[in-house]
Scaffold this motif. Structure first.
Motif: not given
Length: 105
Positions: A49-75
């Motif tokens: 459970e702790r490993a799954l929580f850590a992986a979800e948190t890390h994945l959320d931060s990676v997705i957030d960075q990816w979106i903020n760098t403009g890769f998925m920004d349509t504007l």
């Protein structure tokens, strides 16, 4: 003869009521093994459970960075022009507005 029969019946009755008592060390080992298994299963479950929580948190931060760098920004935002070193003079280049007549002069 009567006493022999009574003694014989008592031995038969005691022999019939005799139960096989399991070995105490064997029971202790079985209980200990079951408790160890339950403990390690709980520990493994908590670790997963702790490993799954850590992986979800890390994945959320990676997705957030990816979106903020403009890769998925349509504007598409326009580039900001460079700021001039000093403003241009606009006196005399802009037409005047007369408040009394509401006309542009």
């Amino acid at each position: 003869m009567k006493y022999r029969l009574i003694i014989l019946l008592m031995f038969v009755m005691l022999g019939a009521c005799h139960r096989d008592i399991p070995d105490r060390d064997q029971l202790i080992n079985e209980n200990l093994t079951a408790m160890e298994k339950e403990f390690f299963d709980n520990k493994d479950r908590g670790c997963q459970e702790r490993a799954l929580f850590a992986a979800e948190t890390h994945l959320d931060s990676v997705i957030d960075q990816w979106i903020n760098t403009g890769f998925m920004d349509t504007l598409v935002f326009p580039r900001i022009p460079k700021r001039p070193s000093r403003p241009e003079h606009i006196i005399g280049t802009v037409r005047k507005f007369n408040l009394d007549t509401m006309d542009i002069e």
